[in-house]
Design a protein around this motif. Structure first.
Motif, PDB file in Angstrom:
ATOM      1  N   UNK A 134     -13.667  11.394 -31.208  1.00 37.84           N
ATOM      2  CA  UNK A 134     -14.264  12.732 -31.168  1.00 37.84           C
ATOM      3  C   UNK A 134     -13.504  13.685 -32.090  1.00 37.84           C
ATOM      4  N   UNK A 135     -12.173  13.587 -32.073  1.00 38.48           N
ATOM      5  CA  UNK A 135     -11.365  14.440 -32.949  1.00 38.48           C
ATOM      6  C   UNK A 135     -11.674  14.154 -34.417  1.00 38.48           C
ATOM      7  N   UNK A 136     -11.820  12.876 -34.764  1.00 34.36           N
ATOM      8  CA  UNK A 136     -12.127  12.503 -36.139  1.00 34.36           C
ATOM      9  C   UNK A 136     -13.518  12.980 -36.553  1.00 34.36           C
ATOM     10  N   UNK A 137     -14.466  12.948 -35.617  1.00 36.86           N
ATOM     11  CA  UNK A 137     -15.805  13.455 -35.923  1.00 36.86           C
ATOM     12  C   UNK A 137     -15.761  14.954 -36.204  1.00 36.86           C
ATOM     13  N   UNK A 138     -14.862  15.655 -35.506  1.00 35.54           N
ATOM     14  CA  UNK A 138     -14.693  17.083 -35.762  1.00 35.54           C
ATOM     15  C   UNK A 138     -14.171  17.336 -37.166  1.00 35.54           C
ATOM     16  N   UNK A 139     -13.215  16.507 -37.607  1.00 35.31           N
ATOM     17  CA  UNK A 139     -12.698  16.612 -38.975  1.00 35.31           C
ATOM     18  C   UNK A 139     -13.829  16.374 -39.973  1.00 35.31           C
ATOM     19  N   UNK A 140     -14.609  15.313 -39.741  1.00 34.30           N
ATOM     20  CA  UNK A 140     -15.694  14.957 -40.662  1.00 34.30           C
ATOM     21  C   UNK A 140     -16.734  16.065 -40.743  1.00 34.30           C
ATOM     22  N   UNK A 141     -17.060  16.658 -39.585  1.00 31.23           N
ATOM     23  CA  UNK A 141     -18.037  17.746 -39.576  1.00 31.23           C
ATOM     24  C   UNK A 141     -17.512  18.946 -40.369  1.00 31.23           C
ATOM     25  N   UNK A 142     -16.224  19.248 -40.217  1.00 29.30           N
ATOM     26  CA  UNK A 142     -15.637  20.368 -40.928  1.00 29.30           C
ATOM     27  C   UNK A 142     -15.584  20.148 -42.421  1.00 29.30           C
ATOM     28  N   UNK A 143     -15.555  18.889 -42.833  1.00 35.88           N
ATOM     29  CA  UNK A 143     -15.505  18.558 -44.258  1.00 35.88           C
ATOM     30  C   UNK A 143     -16.892  18.387 -44.851  1.00 35.88           C
ATOM     31  N   UNK A 144     -17.921  18.436 -44.006  1.00 36.89           N
ATOM     32  CA  UNK A 144     -19.276  18.226 -44.487  1.00 36.89           C
ATOM     33  C   UNK A 144     -19.566  16.788 -44.859  1.00 36.89           C
ATOM     34  N   UNK A 145     -18.854  15.843 -44.219  1.00 37.15           N
ATOM     35  CA  UNK A 145     -19.038  14.423 -44.514  1.00 37.15           C
ATOM     36  C   UNK A 145     -20.287  13.894 -43.809  1.00 37.15           C
ATOM     37  N   UNK A 146     -20.919  12.824 -44.329  1.00 38.70           N
ATOM     38  CA  UNK A 146     -22.045  12.194 -43.630  1.00 38.70           C
ATOM     39  C   UNK A 146     -21.579  11.607 -42.291  1.00 38.70           C
ATOM     40  N   UNK A 147     -22.020  12.179 -41.197  1.00 39.12           N
ATOM     41  CA  UNK A 147     -21.497  11.794 -39.880  1.00 39.12           C
ATOM     42  C   UNK A 147     -21.834  10.349 -39.478  1.00 39.12           C
ATOM     43  N   UNK A 148     -23.017   9.801 -39.829  1.00 35.22           N
ATOM     44  CA  UNK A 148     -23.279   8.406 -39.453  1.00 35.22           C
ATOM     45  C   UNK A 148     -22.263   7.424 -40.029  1.00 35.22           C
ATOM     46  N   UNK A 149     -21.783   7.691 -41.259  1.00 34.80           N
ATOM     47  CA  UNK A 149     -20.798   6.791 -41.876  1.00 34.80           C
ATOM     48  C   UNK A 149     -19.485   6.834 -41.112  1.00 34.80           C
ATOM     49  N   UNK A 150     -19.021   8.045 -40.784  1.00 37.61           N
ATOM     50  CA  UNK A 150     -17.768   8.190 -40.054  1.00 37.61           C
ATOM     51  C   UNK A 150     -17.911   7.600 -38.644  1.00 37.61           C
ATOM     52  N   UNK A 151     -19.060   7.853 -38.002  1.00 35.14           N
ATOM     53  CA  UNK A 151     -19.292   7.304 -36.662  1.00 35.14           C
ATOM     54  C   UNK A 151     -19.286   5.778 -36.694  1.00 35.14           C
ATOM     55  N   UNK A 152     -19.896   5.186 -37.723  1.00 33.39           N
ATOM     56  CA  UNK A 152     -19.887   3.728 -37.851  1.00 33.39           C
ATOM     57  C   UNK A 152     -18.489   3.175 -38.016  1.00 33.39           C
ATOM     58  N   UNK A 153     -17.653   3.877 -38.788  1.00 30.07           N
ATOM     59  CA  UNK A 153     -16.262   3.444 -38.969  1.00 30.07           C
ATOM     60  C   UNK A 153     -15.492   3.541 -37.660  1.00 30.07           C
ATOM     61  N   UNK A 154     -15.758   4.599 -36.886  1.00 33.40           N
ATOM     62  CA  UNK A 154     -15.082   4.768 -35.593  1.00 33.40           C
ATOM     63  C   UNK A 154     -15.488   3.667 -34.619  1.00 33.40           C
ATOM     64  N   UNK A 155     -16.791   3.368 -34.554  1.00 37.42           N
ATOM     65  CA  UNK A 155     -17.268   2.301 -33.654  1.00 37.42           C
ATOM     66  C   UNK A 155     -16.676   0.959 -34.073  1.00 37.42           C
ATOM     67  N   UNK A 156     -16.649   0.693 -35.380  1.00 31.21           N
ATOM     68  CA  UNK A 156     -16.057  -0.566 -35.865  1.00 31.21           C
ATOM     69  C   UNK A 156     -14.589  -0.674 -35.460  1.00 31.21           C
ATOM     70  N   UNK A 157     -13.841   0.398 -35.670  1.00 28.28           N
ATOM     71  CA  UNK A 157     -12.429   0.383 -35.316  1.00 28.28           C
ATOM     72  C   UNK A 157     -12.206   0.239 -33.824  1.00 28.28           C
ATOM     73  N   UNK A 158     -12.991   0.969 -33.050  1.00 33.80           N
ATOM     74  CA  UNK A 158     -12.840   0.914 -31.588  1.00 33.80           C
ATOM     75  C   UNK A 158     -13.095  -0.490 -31.060  1.00 33.80           C
ATOM     76  N   UNK A 159     -14.099  -1.159 -31.619  1.00 39.14           N
ATOM     77  CA  UNK A 159     -14.427  -2.495 -31.115  1.00 39.14           C
ATOM     78  C   UNK A 159     -13.584  -3.592 -31.752  1.00 39.14           C
ATOM     79  N   UNK A 160     -12.970  -3.321 -32.895  1.00 40.38           N
ATOM     80  CA  UNK A 160     -11.968  -4.267 -33.400  1.00 40.38           C
ATOM     81  C   UNK A 160     -10.815  -4.354 -32.408  1.00 40.38           C
TER      82      UNK A 160
END
Length: 482
Positions: A134-160
């Motif tokens: 959630x904290x990382x998604x906040x960073x991504x939103x503040x940077x104007x990054x594409x949120x689906x890409x960041x969310x996919x990276x977070x899900x991948x990392x969490x399940x690794x």
């Protein structure tokens, strides 16, 4: 007189279980344990009609449970390990230094690495995604990054981390279902999860380099988490000793339970000597789990919700739900095994399976189907694992091939299915619909690719020779000659 079931009689309990779990659990949210017991009852009625007694069924159930009991004990000890590592400061320190490495300029690959690290340390994909994610998604939103890409990276990392951590319930369930050991299972998963991790990293780096990134300070929430953890615990080098002990035991293939208990004892020592907890609190953490209310001098009313969500966990009690599901699943398995129903169904199913690659493909499809029907990752490991265990051994394939495929096909696939609990949780927590982050959750589906490549090429497939104890036990059970 005892009779062998027809194919229809053999498959009725399995179809009943799929329908009960799919409709009862998946649609109406009824407790899976009761539905499994009802399925076992249906199987028992058919067994009685075929001439088998209650004593026959009980002997079969007890036989199944007795073989899995050492692994179930490990699962309970994992609860002790998590509780002791929490109160001893080991997991909080790992999270603290994991967060310190966040660099907003490389948000996509950083999201993947940090959630992977935190999830390995804590053994929970939901906990890492719901806090650090959630904290990382906040960073991504503040940077104007594409949120689906960041969310996919977070899900991948969490399940690794969820897949590779010895603290994870699914990582412990897979070897239980397949009939191998925890550390053999984790080491063998590296052949599919390792390449998937590398592939994901390459894609996230390349995607991140092409994105315009503006400078942004470390988000306030991360700063608050770091400051709070620093106030709660005292950091020192001894705190890292418990995971080093577990890592050493894994490399040297020492007995799992003594290694974990030794690691827990060191962590409890740290909690009393370095963290200032009482011995009673240390013991309570191993039974009921750690709670931040145990910390003296901390005003828990003003702590952000992310802290208790991340730290309040562990203890033997936290594993009892998983153990209960395993008991109910093996109750069902014991009854359908008593009259050979499973062998009849599998014989029909395996007629077209001529290669190891086909067998692994059947395993992956079975897990995926179970995930879609039951919406439960634990059942999606236990049920196919029990059904396919003998199919691997009869082909002289080590059970760790099965346990690896169970995790490749179930654990990491669950968050990609929109109606599962994991899919709903990730979408709600990260604020991105499941189907939008799915293409970017690369690690979650690329494991299938490598599992099939190794299956059809024969690379990284562990075999059993005829003298191997596992194969000899299989021959003895089925009264076969070499």
């Amino acid at each position: 007189m005892k009779q062998k079931p027809t194919f229809l009689q053999a498959i009725i309990p399995i179809i009943s279980m799929v329908l009960l779990l799919g409709i009862g659990y998946g649609v109406y949210g009824l407790r899976a344990e009761i539905l499994m017991l009802i399925s076992a009852g249906i199987a028992g009625i058919i067994a009685l009609k075929l001439g088998y007694t209650w004593e026959d069924m009980m002997d079969s159930i007890v036989g199944k449970l007795s073989k899995t009991m050492p692994a179930i004990l490990i699962l309970i000890i994992v609860g002790v390990l998590i509780g002791s590592w929490m109160i001893g400061g080991t997991i909080p320190m790992m999270v603290y230094y994991g967060l310190k490495i966040i660099d907003p300029k490389f948000i996509v690959i950083t999201s993947f690495f940090v959630t992977s690290f935190v999830s390995i340390c804590t053994g929970t994909s939901w906990g890492s995604a719901g806090t650090i994610g959630v904290a990382l998604m906040g960073v991504a939103a503040g940077m104007g990054m594409p949120l689906p890409i960041v969310a996919g990276a977070i899900v991948s990392g969490a399940y690794f981390g969820d897949k590779m951590s010895p603290l994870s319930d699914t990582t412990n369930l897979a070897p239980i279902a397949a009939g191998t050991t925890l550390y053999e299972h984790i080491q063998h998963m590296l052949y599919t999860t390792g390449p998937a991790f590398i592939l994901s990293s390459i894609v996230y780096i390349l995607v991140g380099l092409k994105m315009p990134v503006s400078d942004i300070a470390t988000p306030e929430k991360v700063e608050i988490i770091l400051k709070t953890l620093n106030n709660m615990f005292n950091w020192n080098p001894f705190i890292i000793l418990p995971p080093i002990i577990v890592l050493y035991g894994s490399i040297k293939k020492k007995p799992t339970i003594p290694v974990m208990l030794l690691s827990s004892c060191i962590a409890l020592f740290n909690s009393v000597v370095f963290q200032g907890f009482t011995l009673g609190q240390a013991f309570e953490s191993t039974i009921s789990g750690f709670n931040i209310s145990m910390i003296n001098g901390i005003d828990t009313t003003n702590i952000i919700a992310d802290i208790p969500k991340l730290l309040n966990r562990g203890g033997m009690n936290s594993m009892l739900g998983t153990v209960l599901i395993a008991f109910c699943a093996y109750g069902f398995a014991g009854i359908i095994a008593v009259n050979g129903s499973l062998d009849i169904v599998l014989e029909r199913l395996m007629r077209g399976v001529k290669s190891t690659g086909n067998l692994i493909l059947i395993t992956l499809i079975s897990c995926f189907t179970a995930v879609c029907v039951t919406s439960n990752g634990q059942l999606s490991i236990l049920i196919p694992g029990e059904m396919l265990k003998n199919s691997y051994i009869s082909r002289k394939l080590h059970p760790k091939n099965l346990s690896r495929s169970l995790e490749d096909g179930a654990t990491v696939i669950e968050p990609l299915v929109p109606w599962t609990a994991a899919g709903v949780y990730m979408a709600t927590t990260l604020g991105v619909p499941t189907l939008e982050y799915l293409p970017w959750a690369i690690l979650c589906y690329s494991g299938w690719i490598f599992a099939l490549i190794w299956g059809y090429t024969g690379k990284f497939i562990a075999k059993l020779d005829e003298e191997h104890p596992i194969y000899q036990e299989y021959l003895k059970e089925h009264k076969l000659q070499k």
